[in-house]
Scaffold this motif. Structure first.
Motif, PDB file in Angstrom:
ATOM      1  N   TRP A   1      60.601  46.264  38.879  1.00  0.00           N
ATOM      2  CA  TRP A   1      60.939  46.979  37.637  1.00  0.00           C
ATOM      3  C   TRP A   1      60.031  46.539  36.494  1.00  0.00           C
ATOM      4  O   TRP A   1      59.552  47.359  35.721  1.00  0.00           O
ATOM      5  CB  TRP A   1      62.400  46.741  37.266  1.00  0.00           C
ATOM      6  CG  TRP A   1      63.377  47.280  38.264  1.00  0.00           C
ATOM      7  CD1 TRP A   1      63.201  48.343  39.103  1.00  0.00           C
ATOM      8  CD2 TRP A   1      64.683  46.761  38.543  1.00  0.00           C
ATOM      9  NE1 TRP A   1      64.314  48.531  39.887  1.00  0.00           N
ATOM     10  CE2 TRP A   1      65.245  47.578  39.565  1.00  0.00           C
ATOM     11  CE3 TRP A   1      65.439  45.702  38.043  1.00  0.00           C
ATOM     12  CZ2 TRP A   1      66.525  47.362  40.073  1.00  0.00           C
ATOM     13  CZ3 TRP A   1      66.707  45.483  38.544  1.00  0.00           C
ATOM     14  CH2 TRP A   1      67.242  46.303  39.555  1.00  0.00           C
ATOM     15  N   GLU A   2      59.809  45.238  36.410  1.00  0.00           N
ATOM     16  CA  GLU A   2      58.963  44.705  35.342  1.00  0.00           C
ATOM     17  C   GLU A   2      57.539  45.263  35.428  1.00  0.00           C
ATOM     18  O   GLU A   2      56.920  45.576  34.403  1.00  0.00           O
ATOM     19  CB  GLU A   2      58.901  43.180  35.420  1.00  0.00           C
ATOM     20  CG  GLU A   2      60.166  42.485  34.972  1.00  0.00           C
ATOM     21  CD  GLU A   2      60.028  40.968  35.067  1.00  0.00           C
ATOM     22  OE1 GLU A   2      59.043  40.499  35.688  1.00  0.00           O
ATOM     23  OE2 GLU A   2      60.888  40.260  34.519  1.00  0.00           O
TER      24      GLU A   2
ATOM     25  N   VAL B   1      63.710  42.953  40.576  1.00  0.00           N
ATOM     26  CA  VAL B   1      63.458  42.720  39.149  1.00  0.00           C
ATOM     27  C   VAL B   1      61.961  42.725  38.867  1.00  0.00           C
ATOM     28  O   VAL B   1      61.499  43.322  37.886  1.00  0.00           O
ATOM     29  CB  VAL B   1      64.093  41.395  38.695  1.00  0.00           C
ATOM     30  CG1 VAL B   1      63.792  41.136  37.214  1.00  0.00           C
ATOM     31  CG2 VAL B   1      65.608  41.413  38.937  1.00  0.00           C
ATOM     32  N   THR B   2      61.189  42.086  39.725  1.00  0.00           N
ATOM     33  CA  THR B   2      59.734  42.047  39.548  1.00  0.00           C
ATOM     34  C   THR B   2      59.129  43.451  39.634  1.00  0.00           C
ATOM     35  O   THR B   2      58.241  43.805  38.850  1.00  0.00           O
ATOM     36  CB  THR B   2      59.092  41.145  40.615  1.00  0.00           C
ATOM     37  OG1 THR B   2      59.614  39.814  40.491  1.00  0.00           O
ATOM     38  CG2 THR B   2      57.579  41.098  40.441  1.00  0.00           C
TER      39      THR B   2
ATOM     40  N   VAL C   1      67.800  36.653  36.688  1.00  0.00           N
ATOM     41  CA  VAL C   1      68.264  37.993  36.322  1.00  0.00           C
ATOM     42  C   VAL C   1      68.977  38.639  37.500  1.00  0.00           C
ATOM     43  O   VAL C   1      70.061  39.225  37.360  1.00  0.00           O
ATOM     44  CB  VAL C   1      67.073  38.876  35.866  1.00  0.00           C
ATOM     45  CG1 VAL C   1      67.560  40.288  35.539  1.00  0.00           C
ATOM     46  CG2 VAL C   1      66.392  38.265  34.651  1.00  0.00           C
ATOM     47  N   ALA C   2      68.384  38.548  38.688  1.00  0.00           N
ATOM     48  CA  ALA C   2      68.987  39.138  39.883  1.00  0.00           C
ATOM     49  C   ALA C   2      70.348  38.503  40.173  1.00  0.00           C
ATOM     50  O   ALA C   2      71.310  39.201  40.521  1.00  0.00           O
ATOM     51  CB  ALA C   2      68.050  38.959  41.081  1.00  0.00           C
TER      52      ALA C   2
ATOM     53  N   PRO D   1      65.262  39.107  43.493  1.00  0.00           N
ATOM     54  CA  PRO D   1      64.190  38.862  42.518  1.00  0.00           C
ATOM     55  C   PRO D   1      63.046  39.862  42.650  1.00  0.00           C
ATOM     56  O   PRO D   1      62.403  40.216  41.665  1.00  0.00           O
ATOM     57  CB  PRO D   1      63.732  37.447  42.871  1.00  0.00           C
ATOM     58  CG  PRO D   1      64.934  36.798  43.463  1.00  0.00           C
ATOM     59  CD  PRO D   1      65.612  37.886  44.239  1.00  0.00           C
ATOM     60  N   GLU D   2      62.828  40.331  43.890  1.00  0.00           N
ATOM     61  CA  GLU D   2      61.758  41.308  44.117  1.00  0.00           C
ATOM     62  C   GLU D   2      62.048  42.630  43.409  1.00  0.00           C
ATOM     63  O   GLU D   2      61.133  43.298  42.930  1.00  0.00           O
ATOM     64  CB  GLU D   2      61.575  41.552  45.619  1.00  0.00           C
ATOM     65  CG  GLU D   2      60.914  40.391  46.375  1.00  0.00           C
ATOM     66  CD  GLU D   2      61.839  39.179  46.512  1.00  0.00           C
ATOM     67  OE1 GLU D   2      63.086  39.373  46.526  1.00  0.00           O
ATOM     68  OE2 GLU D   2      61.314  38.054  46.587  1.00  0.00           O
TER      69      GLU D   2
ATOM     70  N   PRO E   1      62.898  36.058  37.353  1.00  0.00           N
ATOM     71  CA  PRO E   1      63.488  37.184  38.090  1.00  0.00           C
ATOM     72  C   PRO E   1      64.711  36.788  38.916  1.00  0.00           C
ATOM     73  O   PRO E   1      65.669  37.558  39.014  1.00  0.00           O
ATOM     74  CB  PRO E   1      62.334  37.657  38.968  1.00  0.00           C
ATOM     75  CG  PRO E   1      61.110  37.309  38.187  1.00  0.00           C
ATOM     76  CD  PRO E   1      61.434  35.989  37.538  1.00  0.00           C
TER      77      PRO E   1
END
Length: 210
Positions: free
Chosen positions: A27-28, A24-25, A6-7, A21-22, A3
């Motif tokens: 969304w996942e 992205v997590t 990606v961020a 990163p939070e 994550p």
């Protein structure tokens, strides 16, 4: 990619400085939904197209994002106020008129099945198909053609075949089991899935198809 990777890509390459990163997590895991800009940046960071992240589009929002369009793009194409269109997306309830619906189908590149689904016509289609297979299909072909903006000749064989299929199913079940209750249950199950039976006769018309 973690994550954090990606961020970082979304921040550096697409200017979304707030993405962590939070995000992205979330969304996942389905705890949050990315905006149009975030989805485009996310797809870019992952080297894929937006529609590859959302799967087969089913809602107004899904179709818009799959096309890489902003709310303003769709509202401009349909002649709707952006706030009005946004409300339609949020409730997934399309209330545009026939002309606006035609423009919606064009800008979102909707095939017949997707057009019927997102414009709220699926219940009416199910009603017409049910009447067609249980009575005289010829009497309903005009209404179905008008609803779907399709040519009548393209509907003749599918409707005729479905009528025969439904009637044969009732007759065969009644003869095999020997009671009307079992026959009625079999027919009811067929009618519950009648829209799927219909679209299965048109190649490429599955969800997300054209």
């Amino acid at each position: 990619m973690a994550p954090g990777h990606v961020a970082y890509g979304m921040r550096v390459s697409y200017g979304l400085e707030y993405v962590s990163p939070e995000h992205v997590t979330a969304w996942e895991q389905g705890r949050a939904v990315p905006t149009s800009n975030e989805l485009a940046a996310l797809a870019g960071a992952l080297w894929c197209a937006p529609h590859e992240l959302i799967g087969a589009p089913r809602t107004l929002r899904d179709h818009r994002l799959a096309c890489g369009l902003a709310i303003e793009d769709v509202s401009r194409a349909t002649g709707l106020d952006p706030r009005v269109y946004q409300q339609m997306e949020e409730t997934n309830t399309w209330t545009g008129n026939r002309r606006q619906s035609a423009h919606l189908g064009s800008v979102l590149k909707l095939g017949p099945r997707d057009f019927v689904a997102v414009t709220g016509l699926e219940d009416e289609l199910a009603r017409l198909l049910t009447e067609a297979v249980s009575t005289r299909w010829q009497a309903h072909i005009r209404s179905i053609a008008k609803l779907l903006s399709m040519e009548r000749q393209d509907l003749q064989e599918p409707l005729k075949a479905m009528h025969q299929e439904y009637q044969s199913l009732l007759t065969a079940t009644l003869g095999r089991v020997g009671n009307a209750a079992a026959s009625g249950e079999t027919g009811r199950r067929y009618l519950e899935d009648i829209v799927d039976h219909f679209w299965s006769r048109f190649p490429g018309s599955g969800p997300g198809g054209t």
